[in-house]
Design an enzyme around this catalytic site. Structure first.
Site, PDB file in Angstrom:
ATOM      1  N   SER A 106      61.822 -40.733   7.237  1.00 23.99           N
ATOM      2  CA  SER A 106      60.562 -41.378   6.852  1.00 23.99           C
ATOM      3  C   SER A 106      59.546 -41.235   7.971  1.00 23.99           C
ATOM      4  CB  SER A 106      60.855 -42.860   6.621  1.00 23.99           C
ATOM      5  OG  SER A 106      59.666 -43.595   6.569  1.00 23.99           O
ATOM      6  N   TYR A 154      64.276 -51.500   9.806  1.00 26.69           N
ATOM      7  CA  TYR A 154      64.419 -50.383   8.857  1.00 26.69           C
ATOM      8  C   TYR A 154      64.099 -49.069   9.568  1.00 26.69           C
ATOM      9  CZ  TYR A 154      63.035 -46.973   5.326  1.00 26.69           C
ATOM     10  OH  TYR A 154      62.896 -45.811   4.603  1.00 26.69           O
ATOM     11  N   LYS A 174      66.470 -45.632  10.485  1.00 27.55           N
ATOM     12  CA  LYS A 174      66.192 -44.216  10.196  1.00 27.55           C
ATOM     13  C   LYS A 174      66.237 -43.386  11.476  1.00 27.55           C
ATOM     14  CE  LYS A 174      65.779 -44.236   5.807  1.00 27.55           C
ATOM     15  NZ  LYS A 174      66.732 -43.545   4.947  1.00 27.55           N
TER      16      LYS A 174
HETATM   17  P1  NAD Z   1      65.933 -46.573  -4.078  1.00 26.79           P
HETATM   18  O1  NAD Z   1      66.331 -47.946  -3.650  1.00 26.79           O
HETATM   19  O2  NAD Z   1      65.261 -46.413  -5.399  1.00 26.79           O
HETATM   20  O3  NAD Z   1      67.203 -45.605  -4.066  1.00 26.79           O
HETATM   21  C1  NAD Z   1      68.240 -45.729  -3.137  1.00 26.79           C
HETATM   22  C2  NAD Z   1      69.540 -45.775  -3.922  1.00 26.79           C
HETATM   23  O4  NAD Z   1      70.607 -45.874  -2.994  1.00 26.79           O
HETATM   24  C3  NAD Z   1      69.624 -46.973  -4.853  1.00 26.79           C
HETATM   25  O5  NAD Z   1      69.959 -46.527  -6.160  1.00 26.79           O
HETATM   26  C4  NAD Z   1      70.741 -47.829  -4.261  1.00 26.79           C
HETATM   27  O6  NAD Z   1      71.484 -48.498  -5.260  1.00 26.79           O
HETATM   28  C5  NAD Z   1      71.554 -46.806  -3.497  1.00 26.79           C
HETATM   29  N1  NAD Z   1      72.283 -47.309  -2.332  1.00 26.79           N
HETATM   30  C6  NAD Z   1      71.823 -48.078  -1.315  1.00 26.79           C
HETATM   31  N2  NAD Z   1      72.796 -48.293  -0.429  1.00 26.79           N
HETATM   32  C7  NAD Z   1      73.907 -47.647  -0.888  1.00 26.79           C
HETATM   33  C8  NAD Z   1      75.224 -47.493  -0.407  1.00 26.79           C
HETATM   34  N3  NAD Z   1      75.628 -48.075   0.726  1.00 26.79           N
HETATM   35  N4  NAD Z   1      76.091 -46.736  -1.124  1.00 26.79           N
HETATM   36  C9  NAD Z   1      75.713 -46.151  -2.286  1.00 26.79           C
HETATM   37  N5  NAD Z   1      74.471 -46.278  -2.796  1.00 26.79           N
HETATM   38  C10 NAD Z   1      73.582 -47.018  -2.099  1.00 26.79           C
HETATM   39  O7  NAD Z   1      65.040 -45.958  -2.906  1.00 26.79           O
HETATM   40  P2  NAD Z   1      64.214 -44.595  -2.871  1.00 26.79           P
HETATM   41  O8  NAD Z   1      62.772 -44.946  -2.818  1.00 26.79           O
HETATM   42  O9  NAD Z   1      64.720 -43.666  -3.893  1.00 26.79           O
HETATM   43  O10 NAD Z   1      64.607 -44.098  -1.423  1.00 26.79           O
HETATM   44  C11 NAD Z   1      65.610 -43.112  -1.194  1.00 26.79           C
HETATM   45  C12 NAD Z   1      65.728 -42.843   0.287  1.00 26.79           C
HETATM   46  O11 NAD Z   1      64.465 -42.415   0.780  1.00 26.79           O
HETATM   47  C13 NAD Z   1      66.101 -44.079   1.110  1.00 26.79           C
HETATM   48  O12 NAD Z   1      66.992 -43.670   2.123  1.00 26.79           O
HETATM   49  C14 NAD Z   1      64.785 -44.507   1.711  1.00 26.79           C
HETATM   50  O13 NAD Z   1      64.955 -45.184   2.942  1.00 26.79           O
HETATM   51  C15 NAD Z   1      64.086 -43.171   1.909  1.00 26.79           C
HETATM   52  N6  NAD Z   1      62.623 -43.302   1.938  1.00 26.79           N
HETATM   53  C16 NAD Z   1      61.978 -43.912   0.889  1.00 26.79           C
HETATM   54  C17 NAD Z   1      60.598 -44.058   0.932  1.00 26.79           C
HETATM   55  C18 NAD Z   1      59.866 -44.760  -0.185  1.00 26.79           C
HETATM   56  O14 NAD Z   1      58.728 -45.200   0.015  1.00 26.79           O
HETATM   57  N7  NAD Z   1      60.418 -44.872  -1.381  1.00 26.79           N
HETATM   58  C19 NAD Z   1      59.876 -43.599   2.041  1.00 26.79           C
HETATM   59  C20 NAD Z   1      60.565 -42.958   3.076  1.00 26.79           C
HETATM   60  C21 NAD Z   1      61.949 -42.822   3.012  1.00 26.79           C
END
Ligand code: NAD
Ligand code: UDP
Length: 338
Positions: A125, A149, A153
């Protein structure tokens, strides 16, 4: 074609990546503990792609479950989305964020090593840049974290850099996302925040839909064009395609890469509100309130490396981000009405 394991595969970005990978001919296996998503995503993904992806309900910290997945499928690479992502929650539950995000990544990497699968695409991120010294932000900018958070990362990135430095068989793509928004144009995939949305776009969508009375704009005295915070919003479908490009890069080059995925364009909160009003045809009432603690004034990506190394550029304009988010918001409302 080879099979890609997608952790967090029923989540917002993971499901979009699954759709793009399947469209490009890959087989995928999705793994998720369903902490922040629902199995209904699997039906919608099947409707979209015409193919049902195998799904494993498991936690990435469950070593035995991971070993089973690697034994049952010929996994060629892993895209690791599974993680917790709320900055606010990370202050209250810092230990959980370390365990889930950092511990989860360590457990996954250990299972990959046991299975001799050493190709990984990781969801990082722009938060790893903290308060940037300037914009646009190049990948070489100093790394710092401003909340647990972000720290999680950064620790994952450090771990994966260490691994790759120590063993050149590892190929890791660290993808630093800017601010993912929007939904699949089919309105079959999108983000369904639980409770009050933390993020701007889903909040605006709920105000436009009449579910919330007004948007609170956090700060009007930033040193930006109109005093409100500036971010690099990227359509989630563009972001998902960036993952396919990154996977191809590591496959073809045999090397890892650290790269920003953004549009390179900064958009203010007020610009976003106006664009959403235009896309939805609905007014979005707003009220200025204090800055949100920890927010930076402006954050947008330098995109040259993504273009030169991956041959990838974000294509979809702000109007498409808003139109697709609005279509998704309406689909959610229709689902609830049924
Ligand atoms: P999201 O919450 O929709 O998806 C993450 C998924 O991971 C969820 O379905 C959750 O149930 C699953 N999960 C969490 N912990 C878990 C574990 N220990 N074992 C198995 N499954 C698990 O989030 P997203 O927006 O799709 O984000 C995906 C990734 O991208 C994350 O790592 C997040 O930190 C990163 N990210 C997201 C954003 C954003 O703004 N959405 C920005 C930068 C980085
Ligand atoms: N924001 C806002 N009101 C909200 C949510 C967000 O004014 O209800 C602002 C926030 O201060 C930031 C921008 O919108 O300037 C994007 O915030 P978001 O949380 O969506 O993305 P991030 O800051 O994590 O990139």
């Amino acid at each position: 074609m080879a099979t890609i394991l997608i952790t967090g595969g029923t989540g917002y970005i993971g499901a979009h990546a699954a759709a793009e990978l399947m469209a490009a001919g890959w087989d995928v296996v999705l793994l998720d503990n369903l902490r922040n998503s629902t199995p209904g995503v699997l039906d919608r993904l099947a409707a979209l792609t015409g193919k049902r992806a195998p799904f494993v309900q498991a936690d990435v910290r469950d070593a035995a479950a991971l070993d089973q997945v690697f034994a049952a499928h010929r996994i060629e690479a892993v895209m690791h989305f599974a993680g917790l992502k709320s900055v606010g929650q990370s202050w209250q539950q810092a230990a959980l964020y370390l365990d889930n995000n950092v511990g989860g990544t360590a457990c996954l990497v250990a299972a990959m090593e046991r299975a001799s699968v050493r190709r990984l695409v990781f969801s990082s991120s722009a938060t790893v840049y903290g308060e940037p010294d300037g914009v646009p932000i190049p990948e070489s900018a100093p790394l710092r974290s401003t909340n647990p958070y972000g720290r999680s990362k950064l620790l994952c990135e450090d771990m994966l850099r260490e691994l790759q430095g120590a063993d050149s068989r590892w190929q890791v793509a660290l993808l630093r996302y800017f601010t993912p928004v929007g939904a699949h144009p089919s309105a079959l995939l999108g983000e369904s925040p639980q409770g009050v949305p933390n993020n701007l776009m889903p909040y605006i969508a709920q105000v436009a839909a009449g579910l919330r009375p007004e948007l609170q704009v956090f700060g009007q005295d930033y040193p930006t064009l109109d005093g409100t915070g500036v971010r690099d919003y990227i359509h989630v479908v563009d972001l998902a395609q960036g993952h396919v490009a990154a996977l191809r890069y590591v496959q073809q080059s045999g090397k890892g890469i650290t790269v920003n995925l953004g549009t390179g364009q900064g958009i203010s909160v007020l610009q976003m509100v106006r664009a959403f009003e235009a896309a939805s045809g609905r007014p979005v009432a707003l009220r200025f309130v204090d800055r949100r603690p920890g927010d930076v004034a402006a954050c947008y990506a330098a995109t040259d490396l993504a273009h030169s190394a991956l041959g990838w550029r974000a294509q979809l304009p702000l109007s498409a981000m808003c139109a697709d988010a609005w279509r998704w918001q309406q689909a959610l409302a229709a689902d609830r009405a049924e």
